[in-house]
Design a protein around this motif. Structure first.
Motif, short mmCIF file in Angstrom:
data_model
loop_
_atom_site.label_atom_id
_atom_site.label_comp_id
_atom_site.label_asym_id
_atom_site.label_seq_id
_atom_site.Cartn_x
_atom_site.Cartn_y
_atom_site.Cartn_z
N ALA A 259 12.45 14.42 -6.54
CA ALA A 259 12.29 13.54 -5.37
C ALA A 259 11.49 14.22 -4.27
CB ALA A 259 13.66 13.13 -4.83
N GLY A 260 10.75 13.40 -3.54
CA GLY A 260 9.98 13.90 -2.40
C GLY A 260 10.25 13.04 -1.17
N ILE A 261 10.11 13.65 -0.03
CA ILE A 261 10.44 12.99 1.24
C ILE A 261 9.25 13.13 2.18
CG2 ILE A 261 11.99 13.08 3.26
CD1 ILE A 261 14.05 14.47 1.29
N LEU A 262 8.88 12.03 2.81
CA LEU A 262 7.79 12.06 3.80
C LEU A 262 8.31 11.41 5.08
CD1 LEU A 262 4.76 12.63 4.44
CD2 LEU A 262 4.29 10.32 3.64
N ILE A 263 8.63 12.24 6.07
CA ILE A 263 9.17 11.73 7.33
C ILE A 263 8.06 11.74 8.37
CG2 ILE A 263 10.89 12.07 9.16
CD1 ILE A 263 12.69 13.44 7.12
N THR B 218 0.86 -1.18 0.00
CA THR B 218 0.00 0.00 0.00
C THR B 218 0.90 1.23 0.00
OG1 THR B 218 -0.11 -0.19 2.41
CG2 THR B 218 -2.00 -1.04 1.14
N SER B 219 1.75 1.32 1.04
CA SER B 219 2.70 2.42 1.15
C SER B 219 3.88 1.88 1.97
CB SER B 219 2.03 3.59 1.88
OG SER B 219 2.97 4.34 2.61
N THR B 220 5.09 2.13 1.53
CA THR B 220 6.25 1.63 2.29
C THR B 220 6.30 2.28 3.68
OG1 THR B 220 7.66 3.23 1.17
CG2 THR B 220 7.64 0.99 0.27
N ASN B 221 5.83 3.53 3.78
CA ASN B 221 5.80 4.17 5.11
C ASN B 221 4.86 3.41 6.05
OD1 ASN B 221 7.45 6.30 4.17
ND2 ASN B 221 6.36 7.77 5.44
N ASN C 189 11.01 19.85 1.92
CA ASN C 189 11.57 18.50 1.84
C ASN C 189 11.63 17.92 0.43
OD1 ASN C 189 10.34 17.60 4.98
ND2 ASN C 189 12.42 17.18 4.34
N ASP C 190 11.77 18.76 -0.57
CA ASP C 190 11.81 18.23 -1.93
C ASP C 190 13.20 18.41 -2.51
OD1 ASP C 190 9.09 17.75 -1.86
OD2 ASP C 190 8.57 19.66 -2.84
N VAL C 191 13.51 17.62 -3.53
CA VAL C 191 14.72 17.88 -4.30
C VAL C 191 14.29 18.22 -5.73
CG1 VAL C 191 16.91 16.95 -5.15
CG2 VAL C 191 16.21 16.53 -2.79
N SER D 63 5.94 -1.01 -6.56
CA SER D 63 4.80 -0.10 -6.71
C SER D 63 4.02 0.01 -5.41
CB SER D 63 3.88 -0.54 -7.85
OG SER D 63 3.21 -1.71 -7.50
N GLN D 64 3.27 1.10 -5.30
CA GLN D 64 2.44 1.36 -4.11
C GLN D 64 1.02 1.63 -4.58
OE1 GLN D 64 5.18 3.63 -0.93
NE2 GLN D 64 4.71 4.90 -2.68
N SER D 65 0.04 1.00 -3.90
CA SER D 65 -1.35 1.26 -4.27
C SER D 65 -1.88 2.51 -3.56
CB SER D 65 -2.23 0.05 -3.94
OG SER D 65 -2.08 -0.28 -2.58
N GLN D 66 -1.25 2.87 -2.45
CA GLN D 66 -1.69 4.06 -1.71
C GLN D 66 -0.50 4.90 -1.28
OE1 GLN D 66 -4.54 2.91 1.47
NE2 GLN D 66 -5.01 1.19 0.13
N GLY D 67 0.38 5.19 -2.24
CA GLY D 67 1.57 6.00 -1.95
C GLY D 67 1.16 7.37 -1.45
N ARG D 68 1.79 7.82 -0.39
CA ARG D 68 1.40 9.09 0.23
C ARG D 68 2.49 10.15 0.10
NH1 ARG D 68 1.14 9.05 5.33
NH2 ARG D 68 1.95 7.00 5.87
N LEU E 65 11.13 3.78 -4.49
CA LEU E 65 10.04 3.95 -3.51
C LEU E 65 10.48 3.19 -2.27
CD1 LEU E 65 7.02 2.91 -5.80
CD2 LEU E 65 7.57 5.25 -5.11
N GLY E 66 10.82 3.89 -1.22
CA GLY E 66 11.29 3.16 -0.06
C GLY E 66 11.19 3.96 1.23
N SER E 67 11.23 3.23 2.33
CA SER E 67 11.16 3.86 3.66
C SER E 67 12.19 3.23 4.57
CB SER E 67 9.78 3.68 4.29
OG SER E 67 8.79 4.18 3.43
N LEU E 68 12.84 4.08 5.32
CA LEU E 68 13.80 3.59 6.31
C LEU E 68 13.20 3.73 7.70
CD1 LEU E 68 16.66 2.64 7.11
CD2 LEU E 68 17.31 5.05 7.22
C1 BTN Z 1 6.10 14.49 -1.23
O1 BTN Z 1 6.85 15.06 -2.00
O2 BTN Z 1 4.93 14.89 -1.08
C2 BTN Z 1 6.60 13.31 -0.45
C3 BTN Z 1 6.55 12.07 -1.26
C4 BTN Z 1 7.05 10.85 -0.52
C5 BTN Z 1 6.81 9.58 -1.33
C6 BTN Z 1 7.44 8.37 -0.71
S1 BTN Z 1 7.42 6.99 -1.79
C7 BTN Z 1 7.95 5.95 -0.51
C8 BTN Z 1 7.23 6.38 0.74
N1 BTN Z 1 5.93 5.74 0.86
C9 BTN Z 1 4.92 6.61 0.75
O3 BTN Z 1 3.72 6.31 0.79
N2 BTN Z 1 5.40 7.85 0.58
C10 BTN Z 1 6.84 7.86 0.59
#
Ligand code: BTN
Length: 244
Positions: A115-119, A15-18, A105-107, A40-45, A61-64
């Protein structure tokens, strides 16, 4: 210095790696230092409740999952800056021209987002107990619904191996996250400002229903964007302002 990333899990679809990182942490099925990656993610956020769209197998697409040791809650800004720097350096390893960190938080490369970052942090008392650091980086995708998006392939003209990009990203996270753990605030903030999009440059912003021209001054110790508006410094939180 010990690496932060200790193991990787690669899945075809989530759904989402986060979300998966949080679930695995909750059920004690993943330890600090686990990288969870998906094709792939079905509900990437994304940030601000947005969705994050990505072509299957084309992008990172990844999360630490990281449980820092005694990271004070008011130092979360250092974590945001360090992750931004790690993603920035990763992009720079493949394409050098015009790469910038766009607050918060973008590049970006030029005026396009790569690139986008969601912490997502959980706080316990005065400390950050757990961080889920989600990163989406456009690698081989060439068509986007969002016209402001770009990818390494569009910029370099050639396909990149996702694994090589991830390897570089892990290398950079292993460089920058220990700086957060060691509270190297001056180094992180100095480097961050050197890479900041439109620093000391005038631009247009929208806040509270009005638009105005302002100059980017700096990002303060609380992570707010400091803008010079008609000679005065004004501070804006992430939800209080948009770039136009
Ligand atoms: C943004 O720019 O709005 C942040 C985007 C972050 C996307 C990544 S993809 C891997 C991880 N899983 C998610 O659901 N979101 C982050």
């Amino acid at each position: 210095m010990h690496p932060v990333i200790l193991q990787s899990i690669h899945l075809t679809e989530v759904t989402s790696t986060n979300d998966l990182a949080k679930q695995l942490a909750e059920s004690n099925a993943a330890q600090s230092g686990t990288w969870i990656q998906a094709d792939s993610q079905s509900q990437g956020r994304g940030q601000e409740g947005n969705t994050w769209e990505s072509g299957k197998g084309q992008n990172v697409l990844g999360s630490l999952l990281w449980m820092p040791h005694q990271l004070e809650a008011d130092k979360q800004v250092l974590l945001n800056m360090a992750v931004s720097l790690a993603v920035y350096q990763t992009v720079c390893a493949f394409t050098q021209l015009g790469v910038r960190i766009k607050w918060p938080n973008d590049v970006y490369v030029g005026d396009s987002k790569i690139a986008g970052i969601l912490i997502e942090n959980s706080i316990q008392g005065m400390f950050v107990k757990q961080c889920v650091i989600g990163i989406g980086m456009n690698v081989n995708q060439t068509a986007f619904e969002n016209t402001k998006a770009t990818s390494l392939r569009l910029l370099t003209g050639s396909m990149q191996l996702i694994d090589e990009v991830v390897q570089q990203l892990h290398f950079q996270l292993n460089v920058y996250l220990p700086k957060v753990a060691m509270n190297q605030a001056t180094e992180i903030t100095t480097q961050y400002h050197r890479c900041l999009y439109r620093l000391h440059t005038k631009g247009w912003f929208a806040s509270n229903g009005s638009t105005f021209e302002a100059m980017v001054s700096h990002v303060d110790a609380h992570g707010r964007l400091a803008l010079e508006v008609e000679g005065q410094i004004q501070l804006f939180g992430q939800k209080e302002i948009t770039w136009i």
